[in-house]
Design a protein around this motif. Structure first.
Motif, PDB file in Angstrom:
ATOM      1  N   ALA A  22     -80.893  -5.515  26.995  1.00  0.00           N
ATOM      2  CA  ALA A  22     -79.889  -5.165  25.985  1.00  0.00           C
ATOM      3  C   ALA A  22     -80.530  -4.888  24.628  1.00  0.00           C
ATOM      4  CB  ALA A  22     -78.858  -6.278  25.856  1.00  0.00           C
ATOM      5  N   LEU A  23     -81.749  -5.391  24.436  1.00  0.00           N
ATOM      6  CA  LEU A  23     -82.455  -5.172  23.177  1.00  0.00           C
ATOM      7  C   LEU A  23     -83.075  -3.784  23.104  1.00  0.00           C
ATOM      8  CD1 LEU A  23     -84.212  -8.649  22.818  1.00  0.00           C
ATOM      9  CD2 LEU A  23     -82.069  -7.868  21.779  1.00  0.00           C
ATOM     10  N   GLY A  24     -83.115  -3.102  24.239  1.00  0.00           N
ATOM     11  CA  GLY A  24     -83.648  -1.741  24.260  1.00  0.00           C
ATOM     12  C   GLY A  24     -82.535  -0.727  24.084  1.00  0.00           C
ATOM     13  N   LYS A  25     -82.507  -0.044  22.966  1.00  0.00           N
ATOM     14  CA  LYS A  25     -81.401   0.860  22.642  1.00  0.00           C
ATOM     15  C   LYS A  25     -81.338   2.077  23.569  1.00  0.00           C
ATOM     16  CE  LYS A  25     -81.400  -0.438  17.745  1.00  0.00           C
ATOM     17  NZ  LYS A  25     -81.540   0.045  16.346  1.00  0.00           N
ATOM     18  N   GLU A  26     -82.471   2.445  24.161  1.00  0.00           N
ATOM     19  CA  GLU A  26     -82.507   3.639  25.002  1.00  0.00           C
ATOM     20  C   GLU A  26     -82.386   3.301  26.485  1.00  0.00           C
ATOM     21  OE1 GLU A  26     -82.493   6.669  23.720  1.00  0.00           O
ATOM     22  OE2 GLU A  26     -82.449   5.746  21.737  1.00  0.00           O
ATOM     23  N   LEU A  27     -82.029   2.063  26.818  1.00  0.00           N
ATOM     24  CA  LEU A  27     -81.942   1.630  28.208  1.00  0.00           C
ATOM     25  C   LEU A  27     -80.501   1.395  28.626  1.00  0.00           C
ATOM     26  CD1 LEU A  27     -84.806  -1.054  28.232  1.00  0.00           C
ATOM     27  CD2 LEU A  27     -84.971   1.340  28.893  1.00  0.00           C
ATOM     28  N   THR A  28     -80.164   1.802  29.849  1.00  0.00           N
ATOM     29  CA  THR A  28     -78.840   1.507  30.385  1.00  0.00           C
ATOM     30  C   THR A  28     -78.960   1.176  31.864  1.00  0.00           C
ATOM     31  OG1 THR A  28     -76.599   2.364  30.732  1.00  0.00           O
ATOM     32  CG2 THR A  28     -78.385   3.946  30.891  1.00  0.00           C
ATOM     33  N   ILE A  29     -78.340   0.082  32.296  1.00  0.00           N
ATOM     34  CA  ILE A  29     -78.358  -0.316  33.700  1.00  0.00           C
ATOM     35  C   ILE A  29     -77.220   0.406  34.417  1.00  0.00           C
ATOM     36  CG2 ILE A  29     -78.126  -2.242  35.314  1.00  0.00           C
ATOM     37  CD1 ILE A  29     -79.283  -4.064  33.182  1.00  0.00           C
ATOM     38  N   ILE A  30     -77.572   1.257  35.381  1.00  0.00           N
ATOM     39  CA  ILE A  30     -76.537   2.045  36.067  1.00  0.00           C
ATOM     40  C   ILE A  30     -75.998   1.324  37.307  1.00  0.00           C
ATOM     41  CG2 ILE A  30     -77.404   4.227  35.165  1.00  0.00           C
ATOM     42  CD1 ILE A  30     -78.662   4.758  37.897  1.00  0.00           C
ATOM     43  N   TRP A  31     -76.776   0.391  37.856  1.00  0.00           N
ATOM     44  CA  TRP A  31     -76.269  -0.454  38.938  1.00  0.00           C
ATOM     45  C   TRP A  31     -77.138  -1.695  39.098  1.00  0.00           C
ATOM     46  CZ3 TRP A  31     -80.229  -0.811  42.338  1.00  0.00           C
ATOM     47  CH2 TRP A  31     -81.006   0.315  42.639  1.00  0.00           C
ATOM     48  N   GLU A  32     -76.525  -2.740  39.658  1.00  0.00           N
ATOM     49  CA  GLU A  32     -77.230  -3.990  39.950  1.00  0.00           C
ATOM     50  C   GLU A  32     -76.831  -4.425  41.357  1.00  0.00           C
ATOM     51  OE1 GLU A  32     -77.585  -8.664  38.414  1.00  0.00           O
ATOM     52  OE2 GLU A  32     -76.608  -7.138  37.160  1.00  0.00           O
ATOM     53  N   GLU A  33     -77.829  -4.621  42.226  1.00  0.00           N
ATOM     54  CA  GLU A  33     -77.572  -5.007  43.608  1.00  0.00           C
ATOM     55  C   GLU A  33     -78.260  -6.331  43.929  1.00  0.00           C
ATOM     56  OE1 GLU A  33     -75.395  -3.582  45.188  1.00  0.00           O
ATOM     57  OE2 GLU A  33     -75.232  -1.565  44.350  1.00  0.00           O
ATOM     58  N   ARG A  34     -77.718  -7.046  44.938  1.00  0.00           N
ATOM     59  CA  ARG A  34     -78.207  -8.382  45.284  1.00  0.00           C
ATOM     60  C   ARG A  34     -79.225  -8.395  46.413  1.00  0.00           C
ATOM     61  NH1 ARG A  34     -77.302 -10.073  40.697  1.00  0.00           N
ATOM     62  NH2 ARG A  34     -75.175 -10.607  40.098  1.00  0.00           N
ATOM     63  N   SER A  37     -81.082  -3.779  50.995  1.00  0.00           N
ATOM     64  CA  SER A  37     -80.276  -2.805  51.738  1.00  0.00           C
ATOM     65  C   SER A  37     -79.204  -2.190  50.846  1.00  0.00           C
ATOM     66  CB  SER A  37     -79.638  -3.468  52.964  1.00  0.00           C
ATOM     67  OG  SER A  37     -78.792  -4.542  52.581  1.00  0.00           O
ATOM     68  N   LEU A  38     -78.597  -2.993  49.997  1.00  0.00           N
ATOM     69  CA  LEU A  38     -77.579  -2.472  49.080  1.00  0.00           C
ATOM     70  C   LEU A  38     -78.205  -1.540  48.040  1.00  0.00           C
ATOM     71  CD1 LEU A  38     -75.391  -5.671  48.471  1.00  0.00           C
ATOM     72  CD2 LEU A  38     -74.814  -3.665  49.863  1.00  0.00           C
ATOM     73  N   ALA A  39     -79.422  -1.872  47.617  1.00  0.00           N
ATOM     74  CA  ALA A  39     -80.120  -1.020  46.651  1.00  0.00           C
ATOM     75  C   ALA A  39     -80.421   0.343  47.276  1.00  0.00           C
ATOM     76  CB  ALA A  39     -81.410  -1.694  46.188  1.00  0.00           C
ATOM     77  N   LEU A  40     -80.871   0.340  48.521  1.00  0.00           N
ATOM     78  CA  LEU A  40     -81.165   1.598  49.212  1.00  0.00           C
ATOM     79  C   LEU A  40     -79.908   2.440  49.371  1.00  0.00           C
ATOM     80  CD1 LEU A  40     -83.615   0.239  51.933  1.00  0.00           C
ATOM     81  CD2 LEU A  40     -84.213   1.720  49.998  1.00  0.00           C
ATOM     82  N   LYS A  41     -78.770   1.786  49.629  1.00  0.00           N
ATOM     83  CA  LYS A  41     -77.502   2.506  49.744  1.00  0.00           C
ATOM     84  C   LYS A  41     -77.101   3.118  48.411  1.00  0.00           C
ATOM     85  CE  LYS A  41     -75.595  -0.136  53.622  1.00  0.00           C
ATOM     86  NZ  LYS A  41     -74.532  -1.079  54.070  1.00  0.00           N
ATOM     87  N   LEU A  45     -76.503   7.167  47.551  1.00  0.00           N
ATOM     88  CA  LEU A  45     -75.265   7.695  46.975  1.00  0.00           C
ATOM     89  C   LEU A  45     -75.537   8.630  45.800  1.00  0.00           C
ATOM     90  CD1 LEU A  45     -73.009   4.494  47.083  1.00  0.00           C
ATOM     91  CD2 LEU A  45     -72.833   6.533  48.532  1.00  0.00           C
ATOM     92  N   GLY A  46     -76.802   8.757  45.450  1.00  0.00           N
ATOM     93  CA  GLY A  46     -77.153   9.673  44.374  1.00  0.00           C
ATOM     94  C   GLY A  46     -77.369   8.994  43.039  1.00  0.00           C
ATOM     95  N   ASP A  47     -77.221   7.665  43.015  1.00  0.00           N
ATOM     96  CA  ASP A  47     -77.435   6.921  41.769  1.00  0.00           C
ATOM     97  C   ASP A  47     -78.906   6.553  41.664  1.00  0.00           C
ATOM     98  OD1 ASP A  47     -74.752   7.026  41.108  1.00  0.00           O
ATOM     99  OD2 ASP A  47     -74.289   5.188  42.190  1.00  0.00           O
ATOM    100  N   LEU A  48     -79.735   7.552  41.393  1.00  0.00           N
ATOM    101  CA  LEU A  48     -81.172   7.334  41.334  1.00  0.00           C
ATOM    102  C   LEU A  48     -81.595   7.078  39.884  1.00  0.00           C
ATOM    103  CD1 LEU A  48     -83.288   7.348  43.592  1.00  0.00           C
ATOM    104  CD2 LEU A  48     -83.958   9.631  42.844  1.00  0.00           C
ATOM    105  N   PRO A  49     -82.061   5.874  39.594  1.00  0.00           N
ATOM    106  CA  PRO A  49     -82.459   5.545  38.217  1.00  0.00           C
ATOM    107  C   PRO A  49     -83.843   6.084  37.880  1.00  0.00           C
ATOM    108  CG  PRO A  49     -82.778   3.652  39.634  1.00  0.00           C
ATOM    109  CD  PRO A  49     -82.178   4.726  40.503  1.00  0.00           C
TER     110      PRO A  49
END
Length: 220
Positions: A22-34, A37-41, A45-49
């Motif tokens: 959050a201290l990085g102004k140019e950073l944004t988290i587009i997804w968080e997985e546990r 396998s969920l990260a690969l999914k 889906l096209g959400d490539l960071p």
């Protein structure tokens, strides 16, 4: 804006990482997985960071295997391992799987943000204690030489200088400032280095040159 994917099975540790980013102004988290396998999914889906912060120990597919599978499909994807374990074997396994860096979760916020910038510039950020372990581990694995083709001897003096600064974590712009050359010239030297070492990224060039140097040292 730099897009971040976060893979962390512990919700509290995930929140701690979020707070640091959050201290990085140019950073944004587009997804968080546990888990992996969920990260690969999420990637499918096209959400490539731009950069993925990857835990290692997770239920199901662990972080190293997730990294290997992700890099097979998305070879240019940058993956930065975040772990509580200072295990040199895990470090080397992660690098072989395609990780672009390996840091302890206790890292300070500004250092984590700097590491993300380094990864995007082709650097290989390692926690200090882990960097030392990596060198020791490589010295103890002489059989690794069978997997490495020669190429370091083909580098010009200038290319070696660029590689040295790259291994110190310098960005393209910082290397140019150190050597008094343009960013374009630095990138051209990097292209030549990758071609001669038969690698595809700064991370691979750093790993390969480090392995060759330490194998040579251990055989003297």
């Amino acid at each position: 804006m730099i897009k971040i994917g976060l893979v962390e099975d512990n919700s509290q540790l995930g929140q701690d990482i979020r707070d640091k980013l959050a201290l990085g102004k140019e950073l944004t988290i587009i997804w968080e997985e546990r888990d992996g396998s969920l990260a690969l999914k999420a990637m499918e889906l096209g959400d490539l960071p731009d950069v993925i912060l990857m835990d290692i120990s997770m239920p199901g597919i662990d972080g190293i295997e997730t990294t290997r599978l992700a890099k097979e499909k998305y070879p240019n994807l940058k993956i930065l391992m975040l772990t509580v374990m200072d295990d040199e074997k895990k470090l080397f396994e992660a690098l072989k799987a395609g990780a672009s860096g390996y840091l302890l979760k206790e890292i300070k916020p500004h250092l984590l943000i700097n590491a993300i910038d380094d990864v995007l510039e082709g650097g290989l950020p390692l926690s200090p204690s882990l960097a030392s372990m990596a060198l020791n581990y490589l010295k103890e694995k002489p059989k690794t030489q069978e997997l490495i083709s020669h190429g370091m001897e083909k580098l010009s003096k200038r290319e070696l200088e660029v590689l040295i600064w790259l291994k110190k974590g310098m960005s393209v712009r910082q290397i140019g400032e150190q050597l008094f050359i343009s960013d374009k010239t630095v990138r051209k030297h990097l292209e030549h280095i990758y071609e001669k070492l038969q690698v595809h990224s700064g991370r691979e060039a750093i790993v390969k040159s480090t392995v060759q140097k330490n194998l040579s040292t251990s055989s003297d």
